[in-house]
Write an enzyme that holds these catalytic residues in place. Structure first.
Site, PDB file in Angstrom:
ATOM      1  N   LYS A 144      -0.063  -9.490  -2.486  1.00 50.68           N
ATOM      2  CA  LYS A 144      -0.553  -8.437  -3.364  1.00 50.68           C
ATOM      3  C   LYS A 144       0.577  -7.471  -3.696  1.00 50.68           C
ATOM      4  CE  LYS A 144      -4.430  -5.245  -3.960  1.00 50.68           C
ATOM      5  NZ  LYS A 144      -5.672  -4.702  -3.328  1.00 50.68           N
ATOM      6  N   CYS A 197       0.841  -1.199   0.000  1.00 53.74           N
ATOM      7  CA  CYS A 197       0.000   0.000   0.000  1.00 53.74           C
ATOM      8  C   CYS A 197       0.871   1.243   0.000  1.00 53.74           C
ATOM      9  CB  CYS A 197      -0.933   0.005   1.204  1.00 53.74           C
ATOM     10  SG  CYS A 197      -1.943   1.502   1.335  1.00 53.74           S
ATOM     11  N   GLY A 200      -7.716  -4.554 -11.915  1.00 53.69           N
ATOM     12  CA  GLY A 200      -7.347  -3.179 -12.199  1.00 53.69           C
ATOM     13  C   GLY A 200      -8.185  -2.697 -13.358  1.00 53.69           C
ATOM     14  N   GLY A 201      -9.137  -1.815 -13.096  1.00 52.56           N
ATOM     15  CA  GLY A 201      -9.935  -1.247 -14.168  1.00 52.56           C
ATOM     16  C   GLY A 201     -11.076  -2.090 -14.666  1.00 52.56           C
ATOM     17  N   THR A 227      -2.864  -0.515  -6.150  1.00 52.24           N
ATOM     18  CA  THR A 227      -2.901   0.782  -6.812  1.00 52.24           C
ATOM     19  C   THR A 227      -1.492   1.222  -7.199  1.00 52.24           C
ATOM     20  OG1 THR A 227      -2.767   1.914  -4.670  1.00 52.24           O
ATOM     21  CG2 THR A 227      -4.970   1.530  -5.591  1.00 52.24           C
ATOM     22  N   GLY A 262      -8.392   2.165 -11.550  1.00 51.36           N
ATOM     23  CA  GLY A 262      -9.408   2.444 -12.553  1.00 51.36           C
ATOM     24  C   GLY A 262      -9.006   1.946 -13.920  1.00 51.36           C
TER      25      GLY A 262
END
Length: 316
Positions: free
Chosen positions: A164, A132, A241-242, A191, A214
């Protein structure tokens, strides 16, 4: 789970048989037991909890900024304490729900202890949320850092877990570090660094660089998974992702993801959006006469000297 026999969308990941390859990723929306249960009822194959941390962050700084191509967010970890999460975990485990507990801590040894407690409470699988970038103490992700966290957890628990990671520089080395230390799967992508500026004032929105998610990152993550599979990475991948609609899920499966996480799109009409994606995947598979698992890796070229006649190749 009932109703899975003959289900073309069914898949298996982290030791769990899922009714759908669509998995709801970790975030603000998965910080409540009620939401997790409703998302599962709405068709998700599994749900990843918001990241559990031994030192929950203080409230007041969980912000999101909606962009035309996704969103920036300043969130880090769940503000619920570990004891509250253990109680939630016991209830969901008692009901046999397919969920994945996202966990992180400030040091590998702390994460190992947390993983032991969460798995003892009945979590069927874990996701190590170690990347993160909104965490001020995060620094730079290196293969050595990834290896240390993965090794500590592997030595502590037998429960299947995914690590992750974020797409970007040095990904292959970070994946190799996680797999080499015993990770059962890889989740890609966390992200990536993003920034937004107010064009009127020049002020940096949200006050700095934060996590971007996104549609804009989807081609990047597809390319990373495709590259991992082509170089011979065979552990399961939870790609994401997206994802906005069912076609995105099919694309991720095609390049080698075994399950597909959706999150950002759910910030708009959460339950209806999830239901539409899950129904779309079911309908698409039915129309193709294919199963989700048969699509995994079909975009990859066959091994040298082999001609599969256009048939898909699945990766374990």
């Amino acid at each position: 789970m009932s109703g899975e026999a003959g289900n073309a969308a069914a898949t298996e990941v982290l030791g769990m048989r899922l009714a759908s390859p669509v998995v709801v990723g970790s975030g603000l929306l998965t910080d409540q037991e009620r939401n997790i249960r409703r998302l599962l009822e709405g068709g998700a194959g599994a749900v990843v909890t918001k990241t559990i941390h031994p030192g929950p962050p203080p409230g007041g700084d969980e912000r999101i900024l909606r962009l035309p191509t996704g969103m920036l967010n300043s969130t880090t970890y769940s503000r619920r304490g570990v004891e509250e999460w253990l109680t939630i975990t016991r209830r969901m485990a008692a009901d046999g729900l397919p969920f994945i507990a996202s966990v992180h801590a400030d040091t590998p040894s702390e994460l190992a202890r947390l993983a032991e407690r969460v798995t003892a409470a009945g979590s069927p699988a874990l996701e190590l949320g170690i990347s993160c970038l909104n965490d001020e103490g995060y620094g730079e992700d290196t293969p050595e850092r990834v290896a240390a966290y993965t090794r500590a957890v592997r030595n502590a628990v037998r429960t299947p877990f995914s690590v992750k990671l974020a797409a970007g520089e040095g990904l292959y080395a970070r994946v190799d570090a996680a797999v080499g230390e015993g990770a059962d799967a890889i989740t890609l992508s966390d992200t990536i660094a993003g920034l937004a500026v107010d064009p009127s004032t020049g002020r940096v929105r949200l006050g700095g660089v934060y996590g971007y998610s996104g549609p804009g990152i989807k081609p990047l993550v597809l390319a990373e998974i495709y590259g991992l599979r082509r170089r011979g990475t065979h552990v399961p991948v939870l790609g994401g992702g997206g994802v906005q609609e069912c076609g995105d899920v099919i694309e991720y499966l095609s390049v080698g993801a075994n399950a597909v996480q959706v999150y950002t799109a759910l910030h708009h009409d959460m339950h209806a959006t999830l239901a539409k994606i899950c129904r779309g995947v079911d309908d698409r598979l039915t129309g193709m006469g294919r199963s989700a698992t048969s699509l995994v890796g079909r975009s990859l070229p066959p091994p040298d000297g082999e001609d599969d006649g256009g048939r898909s190749r699945a990766h374990p």
